[in-house]
Write a protein that holds these residues in place. Structure first.
Motif, short mmCIF file in Angstrom:
data_model
loop_
_atom_site.label_atom_id
_atom_site.label_comp_id
_atom_site.label_asym_id
_atom_site.label_seq_id
_atom_site.Cartn_x
_atom_site.Cartn_y
_atom_site.Cartn_z
N GLN A 190 48.19 43.54 36.45
CA GLN A 190 47.70 42.18 36.19
C GLN A 190 46.26 42.26 35.68
OE1 GLN A 190 48.74 39.08 39.13
NE2 GLN A 190 46.56 38.61 39.19
N TYR A 191 45.94 41.47 34.66
CA TYR A 191 44.60 41.52 34.07
C TYR A 191 44.32 40.24 33.30
CZ TYR A 191 47.36 42.88 29.96
OH TYR A 191 48.30 42.90 28.95
N ASN A 192 43.06 40.05 32.95
CA ASN A 192 42.63 38.94 32.10
C ASN A 192 42.23 39.50 30.74
OD1 ASN A 192 42.95 37.18 34.28
ND2 ASN A 192 40.82 37.44 34.94
N ILE A 193 42.55 38.73 29.69
CA ILE A 193 42.26 39.19 28.33
C ILE A 193 41.98 37.97 27.44
CG2 ILE A 193 44.70 39.15 27.58
CD1 ILE A 193 42.50 42.04 26.64
N ARG A 194 41.13 38.14 26.46
CA ARG A 194 40.88 37.07 25.50
C ARG A 194 42.15 36.83 24.67
NH1 ARG A 194 35.55 35.59 24.56
NH2 ARG A 194 36.21 34.74 22.55
N ILE A 245 52.51 35.45 30.87
CA ILE A 245 51.19 35.04 30.38
C ILE A 245 50.87 33.66 30.95
CG2 ILE A 245 49.81 34.52 28.33
CD1 ILE A 245 51.77 36.43 26.81
N SER A 246 49.72 33.55 31.59
CA SER A 246 49.31 32.29 32.22
C SER A 246 47.95 31.86 31.68
CB SER A 246 49.22 32.45 33.74
OG SER A 246 50.44 32.95 34.27
N PRO A 247 47.78 30.57 31.40
CA PRO A 247 46.47 30.11 30.91
C PRO A 247 45.43 30.13 32.01
CG PRO A 247 47.94 28.25 31.29
CD PRO A 247 48.77 29.48 31.51
N LEU A 248 44.18 30.31 31.63
CA LEU A 248 43.04 30.22 32.54
C LEU A 248 42.25 28.96 32.23
CD1 LEU A 248 41.81 33.93 32.60
CD2 LEU A 248 43.30 32.77 34.26
N GLU A 249 41.32 28.61 33.10
CA GLU A 249 40.51 27.41 32.86
C GLU A 249 39.71 27.55 31.58
OE1 GLU A 249 37.23 24.68 35.25
OE2 GLU A 249 38.42 26.19 36.31
N ASP A 250 39.24 28.77 31.31
CA ASP A 250 38.59 29.06 30.03
C ASP A 250 39.69 29.26 29.00
OD1 ASP A 250 37.33 30.12 27.83
OD2 ASP A 250 35.94 31.36 28.99
N GLU A 251 39.83 28.34 28.05
CA GLU A 251 40.94 28.35 27.10
C GLU A 251 40.96 29.58 26.20
OE1 GLU A 251 40.92 24.72 24.96
OE2 GLU A 251 41.44 23.49 26.71
N TRP A 266 40.74 32.56 27.26
CA TRP A 266 41.25 33.68 28.05
C TRP A 266 42.61 33.34 28.65
CZ3 TRP A 266 38.73 38.44 29.31
CH2 TRP A 266 37.47 38.58 28.75
N VAL A 267 43.41 34.41 28.91
CA VAL A 267 44.70 34.25 29.60
C VAL A 267 44.83 35.36 30.65
CG1 VAL A 267 45.93 33.15 27.70
CG2 VAL A 267 45.90 35.65 27.86
N ALA A 268 45.68 35.11 31.63
CA ALA A 268 46.03 36.14 32.62
C ALA A 268 47.39 36.72 32.24
CB ALA A 268 46.08 35.54 34.02
N VAL A 269 47.52 38.02 32.33
CA VAL A 269 48.75 38.70 31.96
C VAL A 269 49.25 39.51 33.15
CG1 VAL A 269 49.84 40.34 30.37
CG2 VAL A 269 48.00 38.85 29.56
N SER A 270 50.55 39.47 33.36
CA SER A 270 51.18 40.26 34.42
C SER A 270 52.42 40.93 33.84
CB SER A 270 51.56 39.37 35.59
OG SER A 270 52.19 40.12 36.62
N ALA A 271 52.59 42.24 34.13
CA ALA A 271 53.73 42.96 33.57
C ALA A 271 54.07 44.15 34.46
CB ALA A 271 53.43 43.45 32.15
#
Length: 302
Positions: free
Chosen positions: A234-238, A257-263, A265-270
């Motif tokens: 799991q990580y955050n990426i632009r 892929i999940s959105p973050l409050e900062d548009e 950036w997204v959170a990714v899980s795999a």
């Protein structure tokens, strides 16, 4: 315990000792197959399923399963072939442990450097069938007939000592780490077979009413194997680096892929194979990933 106590139960054969035994117990625990084995008893009842565990020598399990005496079993792929039961049993799952190779070995300091040079000479092994098939084909290729053929001799143990004792020019034996082989002054010149532990059932089921339970246990064991093989990354990426990140962590089907409050950036899980995770993390950081976290899996269904 008597025969009546086994009526209607799925009989599941487990190696009673040896290189596969402890791993099988871990697998059963992961699949929530609960039992208590009393000392010296080779049959025990599972508490939470209509299953009885039967502890047998691994070499006997293909025969018991193939003839329908038990319904499921765990043994080595090599044992099935050596016992010539491959037509009577079906391999449901490769279990990922007990991996080793059946190899042709000769003295490292000796004159024999290839299997072609060993053909026609004396070979000692515990695997008469597989060795006979292997050298039979080699003898045919080299046109070796009658007394010129390779002589296969069986011994039940300490195969690696045969060359030093003058009993053989080469051996065929299982190699896991290679430590025993090297300690005996031997080295491998050919591989007959790559093998590992497998879950098997009878090709012709005697108890078709047990098939749903067989599928359930197979699914649970497959989940334990997958959980041992994968981790969650799991990580955050632009967003503008998301495509590159997805190539590094594609997941089994696709990354989550999940959105973050900062548009931006997204959170990714795999799911990622455990053996590759260090390299994957390095590659993610190199393209700007942050907060890279790894989570182990206790169990799963995939």
């Amino acid at each position: 315990m008597n025969a009546e106590s086994l009526d209607g139960r799925l009989l599941f054969a487990i190696p009673k000792k040896g290189r596969l035994h402890e791993k099988c117990l871990e697998l059963l625990a992961g699949a929530d197959i609960q039992f208590r084995r009393h000392a010296r008893l080779d049959v025990c009842l599972v508490k939470n399923h209509p299953i009885a565990l039967v502890f047998l020598p691994a070499s006997d399990i293909p025969s018991f399963v193939g003839k329908g005496n038990v319904d499921l079993g765990i043994t080595g792929h090599d044992v099935i072939l050596e016992s010539q039961m491959q037509k009577l049993v079906t391999e449901e799952l490769r279990l990922g442990f007990g991996k080793c190779a059946l190899q042709v070995q000769v003295p490292e300091s000796g004159p024999i450097k290839s299997v072609e040079q060993l053909a026609g000479k004396r070979v000692v092994t515990s695997f008469e069938v597989l060795s006979g098939e292997y050298f039979g084909k080699l003898d045919e290729q080299l046109s070796l007939v009658n007394d010129a053929k390779t002589k296969i001799e069986y011994v039940g143990g300490s195969v690696e000592a045969a060359c030093a004792l003058g009993l053989a020019d080469g051996i065929v034996d299982l190699v896991e780490s290679g430590d025993t082989m090297r300690a005996a002054g031997l080295h491998a010149i050919a591989t007959v077979l790559e093998t590992e532990a497998v879950l098997i059932k009878s090709t012709n089921q005697k108890h078709p009413t047990l098939e749903p339970l067989i599928r359930l246990i197979t699914s649970r064991i497959a989940g334990v194997i997958a959980a041992n093989r994968y981790v969650i990354c799991q990580y955050n990426i632009r967003r503008d680096n998301l495509q590159a990140a997805a190539l590094i962590t594609p997941g089994r089907r696709a990354p989550t892929i999940s959105p973050l409050e900062d548009e931006k950036w997204v959170a990714v899980s795999a799911m990622v194979e455990k053996k590759t995770i260090a390299d994957v993390m390095d590659r993610l950081v190199a393209i700007g990933a942050e907060d890279v976290l790894i989570f182990n899996l206790d169990n799963c269904r995939v």
